[in-house]
Motif scaffolding. Structure first.
Motif, PDB file in Angstrom:
ATOM      1  N   GLY A 193       0.849  -1.286  -0.013  1.00 37.55           N
ATOM      2  CA  GLY A 193       0.015   0.009   0.038  1.00 37.55           C
ATOM      3  C   GLY A 193       0.933   1.312  -0.083  1.00 37.55           C
ATOM      4  O   GLY A 193       0.497   2.395  -0.469  1.00 37.55           O
ATOM      5  N   LEU A 194       2.028   1.198   0.453  1.00 35.66           N
ATOM      6  CA  LEU A 194       3.081   2.505   0.590  1.00 35.66           C
ATOM      7  C   LEU A 194       3.425   2.715  -0.646  1.00 35.66           C
ATOM      8  O   LEU A 194       3.816   3.723  -1.075  1.00 35.66           O
ATOM      9  CB  LEU A 194       3.995   2.019   1.633  1.00 35.66           C
ATOM     10  N   PHE A 195       3.706   1.661  -1.887  1.00 35.87           N
ATOM     11  CA  PHE A 195       4.208   1.971  -2.930  1.00 35.87           C
ATOM     12  C   PHE A 195       3.374   2.009  -3.947  1.00 35.87           C
ATOM     13  O   PHE A 195       3.947   1.867  -5.394  1.00 35.87           O
ATOM     14  CB  PHE A 195       5.437   0.896  -3.258  1.00 35.87           C
ATOM     15  N   LYS A 196       2.124   1.971  -3.973  1.00 35.85           N
ATOM     16  CA  LYS A 196       1.033   1.733  -4.808  1.00 35.85           C
ATOM     17  C   LYS A 196       1.128   2.811  -5.965  1.00 35.85           C
ATOM     18  O   LYS A 196       0.568   2.684  -7.079  1.00 35.85           O
ATOM     19  CB  LYS A 196      -0.128   1.364  -4.508  1.00 35.85           C
ATOM     20  N   ASN A 236       9.666   6.035   2.248  1.00 36.11           N
ATOM     21  CA  ASN A 236       8.343   5.420   2.861  1.00 36.11           C
ATOM     22  C   ASN A 236       8.727   4.568   4.057  1.00 36.11           C
ATOM     23  O   ASN A 236       7.885   4.001   4.677  1.00 36.11           O
ATOM     24  CB  ASN A 236       7.909   4.361   1.886  1.00 36.11           C
ATOM     25  N   MET A 237       9.902   4.590   4.721  1.00 39.84           N
ATOM     26  CA  MET A 237      10.335   3.913   5.694  1.00 39.84           C
ATOM     27  C   MET A 237       9.651   4.466   6.919  1.00 39.84           C
ATOM     28  O   MET A 237       9.048   3.241   7.825  1.00 39.84           O
ATOM     29  CB  MET A 237      11.802   4.019   6.167  1.00 39.84           C
ATOM     30  N   VAL A 238       9.391   5.421   7.013  1.00 40.93           N
ATOM     31  CA  VAL A 238       8.310   6.149   8.561  1.00 40.93           C
ATOM     32  C   VAL A 238       7.014   5.541   8.366  1.00 40.93           C
ATOM     33  O   VAL A 238       6.353   5.015   9.056  1.00 40.93           O
ATOM     34  CB  VAL A 238       8.434   7.746   8.515  1.00 40.93           C
ATOM     35  N   ALA A 239       6.384   5.472   6.971  1.00 38.34           N
ATOM     36  CA  ALA A 239       5.020   4.891   6.691  1.00 38.34           C
ATOM     37  C   ALA A 239       5.254   3.324   7.071  1.00 38.34           C
ATOM     38  O   ALA A 239       4.399   2.624   7.551  1.00 38.34           O
ATOM     39  CB  ALA A 239       4.553   5.171   5.529  1.00 38.34           C
ATOM     40  N   ALA A 240       6.245   2.591   6.551  1.00 44.30           N
ATOM     41  CA  ALA A 240       6.553   1.128   6.729  1.00 44.30           C
ATOM     42  C   ALA A 240       6.439   0.890   8.168  1.00 44.30           C
ATOM     43  O   ALA A 240       5.895  -0.140   8.879  1.00 44.30           O
ATOM     44  CB  ALA A 240       7.809   0.624   6.158  1.00 44.30           C
ATOM     45  N   GLU A 241       7.202   1.898   9.254  1.00 44.81           N
ATOM     46  CA  GLU A 241       7.335   1.553  10.596  1.00 44.81           C
ATOM     47  C   GLU A 241       5.798   1.728  11.080  1.00 44.81           C
ATOM     48  O   GLU A 241       5.555   1.012  12.100  1.00 44.81           O
ATOM     49  CB  GLU A 241       8.031   2.630  11.067  1.00 44.81           C
ATOM     50  N   LYS A 242       4.991   2.646  10.535  1.00 45.79           N
ATOM     51  CA  LYS A 242       3.791   2.460  11.243  1.00 45.79           C
ATOM     52  C   LYS A 242       2.868   1.455  10.995  1.00 45.79           C
ATOM     53  O   LYS A 242       2.218   0.739  11.601  1.00 45.79           O
ATOM     54  CB  LYS A 242       3.015   3.816  10.680  1.00 45.79           C
ATOM     55  N   VAL A 243       3.148   0.929   9.700  1.00 48.86           N
ATOM     56  CA  VAL A 243       2.500  -0.725   9.284  1.00 48.86           C
ATOM     57  C   VAL A 243       3.123  -1.633  10.538  1.00 48.86           C
ATOM     58  O   VAL A 243       2.231  -2.520  10.874  1.00 48.86           O
ATOM     59  CB  VAL A 243       2.961  -0.877   8.190  1.00 48.86           C
ATOM     60  N   LEU A 244       4.394  -1.540  10.794  1.00 46.17           N
ATOM     61  CA  LEU A 244       4.907  -2.393  11.599  1.00 46.17           C
ATOM     62  C   LEU A 244       4.252  -2.065  13.261  1.00 46.17           C
ATOM     63  O   LEU A 244       4.244  -3.198  13.763  1.00 46.17           O
ATOM     64  CB  LEU A 244       6.405  -2.369  11.777  1.00 46.17           C
ATOM     65  N   LEU A 296      11.253   2.827 -11.795  1.00 47.10           N
ATOM     66  CA  LEU A 296      11.077   1.704 -10.992  1.00 47.10           C
ATOM     67  C   LEU A 296       9.948   1.532 -10.542  1.00 47.10           C
ATOM     68  O   LEU A 296       9.738   0.995  -9.295  1.00 47.10           O
ATOM     69  CB  LEU A 296      12.093   1.992  -9.844  1.00 47.10           C
ATOM     70  N   SER A 297       8.892   1.769 -11.109  1.00 52.91           N
ATOM     71  CA  SER A 297       7.568   1.770 -10.867  1.00 52.91           C
ATOM     72  C   SER A 297       7.160   0.169 -10.511  1.00 52.91           C
ATOM     73  O   SER A 297       5.862  -0.099  -9.708  1.00 52.91           O
ATOM     74  CB  SER A 297       6.421   2.556 -11.529  1.00 52.91           C
ATOM     75  N   HIS A 298       7.704  -0.475 -11.200  1.00 50.31           N
ATOM     76  CA  HIS A 298       7.145  -2.241 -10.991  1.00 50.31           C
ATOM     77  C   HIS A 298       8.094  -2.860 -10.006  1.00 50.31           C
ATOM     78  O   HIS A 298       7.671  -4.046  -9.620  1.00 50.31           O
ATOM     79  CB  HIS A 298       7.632  -2.690 -12.409  1.00 50.31           C
ATOM     80  N   LEU A 299       8.847  -2.031  -9.166  1.00 50.87           N
ATOM     81  CA  LEU A 299       9.561  -2.924  -7.908  1.00 50.87           C
ATOM     82  C   LEU A 299       8.592  -3.244  -6.865  1.00 50.87           C
ATOM     83  O   LEU A 299       7.518  -2.608  -6.654  1.00 50.87           O
ATOM     84  CB  LEU A 299      10.463  -2.048  -7.522  1.00 50.87           C
ATOM     85  N   GLU A 300       8.861  -4.580  -6.616  1.00 52.42           N
ATOM     86  CA  GLU A 300       8.156  -5.116  -5.242  1.00 52.42           C
ATOM     87  C   GLU A 300       9.153  -5.019  -4.121  1.00 52.42           C
ATOM     88  O   GLU A 300      10.160  -5.302  -4.062  1.00 52.42           O
ATOM     89  CB  GLU A 300       7.526  -6.470  -5.356  1.00 52.42           C
ATOM     90  N   PHE A 301       8.639  -4.151  -3.049  1.00 51.23           N
ATOM     91  CA  PHE A 301       9.347  -4.107  -1.746  1.00 51.23           C
ATOM     92  C   PHE A 301       8.791  -4.889  -0.783  1.00 51.23           C
ATOM     93  O   PHE A 301       7.679  -5.393  -0.822  1.00 51.23           O
ATOM     94  CB  PHE A 301       9.007  -2.678  -1.244  1.00 51.23           C
ATOM     95  N   SER A 302       9.820  -5.330   0.070  1.00 51.18           N
ATOM     96  CA  SER A 302       9.354  -6.366   1.131  1.00 51.18           C
ATOM     97  C   SER A 302      10.156  -5.883   2.608  1.00 51.18           C
ATOM     98  O   SER A 302      10.951  -4.855   2.450  1.00 51.18           O
ATOM     99  CB  SER A 302       9.831  -7.820   0.658  1.00 51.18           C
ATOM    100  N   PHE A 303       9.860  -6.473   3.392  1.00 53.74           N
ATOM    101  CA  PHE A 303      10.127  -6.227   4.817  1.00 53.74           C
ATOM    102  C   PHE A 303      10.812  -7.237   5.686  1.00 53.74           C
ATOM    103  O   PHE A 303      10.232  -8.342   5.537  1.00 53.74           O
ATOM    104  CB  PHE A 303       8.822  -5.400   5.747  1.00 53.74           C
ATOM    105  N   THR A 304      11.587  -6.983   6.184  1.00 55.28           N
ATOM    106  CA  THR A 304      12.314  -8.084   7.372  1.00 55.28           C
ATOM    107  C   THR A 304      12.407  -7.131   8.634  1.00 55.28           C
ATOM    108  O   THR A 304      12.569  -6.332   8.913  1.00 55.28           O
ATOM    109  CB  THR A 304      13.547  -8.522   6.662  1.00 55.28           C
TER     110      THR A 304
END
Length: 247
Positions: A40-43, A211-219, A49-57
């Motif tokens: 949702g962050l990268f939609k 988008n890292m701040v937003a990703a942190e909110k997802v976490l 680079l619009s086709h890249l899929e980002f993932s989280f660890t």
């Protein structure tokens, strides 16, 4: 018991430090939920680079070998391993099968040094000898940016761009990673010049950093945690890379 974050959201899930050996009882359903939040962050991404899929660890630097304790579904799709094959392992299993001439030794050193600094509760500044021209000049609180050649389970290789940053769960440090597979033709295609490659790398860093701040909110919806306050925000103005904007 439930925890409440600074936004008033109730957190119902335990975190890795609560479970046996520090490992979360992480399952595929949780991995898919985390991936949906990251997607949702990268939609709305655009450009080359619009086709890249980002993932989280998320990894635990206080355990021996800094194992991964949380991964999103996109990480498993990227590397072709099942959840049980990656949880509890150091991410270097993606590098070890790669032919030595394709491995970036400076990146391996950078990642090791950063994990050691987090474990020792020390700030980490990327030394000049390990810096690449595309790397943003960010504050130590913002972690590190890397690009390394990785190998999938089937042996095929790919370029993995990842951003590592420290967070804390109940005063215990963990390292979160936001990553994406870069187009391999940026390195393989002889028609791609250095300027285009540098621009693509900077653009990918900007997308991840922004988008890292937003990703942190997802976490944060899954775990109670805190991370360092950002002392600066960064943008990518055209071709010039990251430029610091003071508060």
């Amino acid at each position: 018991s439930a925890r409440t974050d600074s936004l008033g959201e109730v957190q119902l899930m335990p975190h890795p430090a609560d479970s046996v050996k520090g490992y979360m009882d992480w399952n595929d359903e949780q991995a898919n939920e985390l991936q949906k939040g990251v997607d949702g962050l990268f939609k709305d991404s655009s450009g080359e680079l619009s086709h890249l899929e980002f993932s989280f660890t998320m990894s635990d630097p206080l355990q021996e070998d800094c194992p991964m304790v949380v991964v999103s579904a996109g990480f498993m799709r990227m590397c072709q391993y099942r959840l049980e094959e990656v949880i509890g392992k150091n991410c270097r299993f993606l590098v070890d099968p790669v032919p030595s001439y394709l491995v970036e030794p400076k990146v391996r050193q950078l990642a090791r040094d950063y994990c050691s600094a987090v474990r020792a509760k020390q700030e980490y500044e990327v030394p000049q000898r390990l810096k690449e021209p595309w790397m943003p000049d960010v504050h130590s609180d913002d972690g590190i940016f890397c690009i390394q050649t990785n190998a999938r389970k089937d042996g095929s290789i790919f370029k993995n761009m990842f951003h590592l940053k420290k967070i804390e769960l109940d005063d215990r440090p963990f390292i979160v990673g936001l990553q994406a597979e870069m187009p391999f033709e940026l390195w393989e295609d002889e028609e791609v010049d250095e300027e285009r490659r540098l621009h693509a790398c900077r653009q990918a860093c900007a997308q991840v950093h922004g988008n890292m701040v937003a990703a942190e909110k997802v976490l944060a919806k899954m775990f109670w945690y805190s991370s360092p306050m950002r002392r600066q925000e960064y943008v990518l103005p055209g071709e010039d890379g990251f430029t610091a904007l003071k508060d």
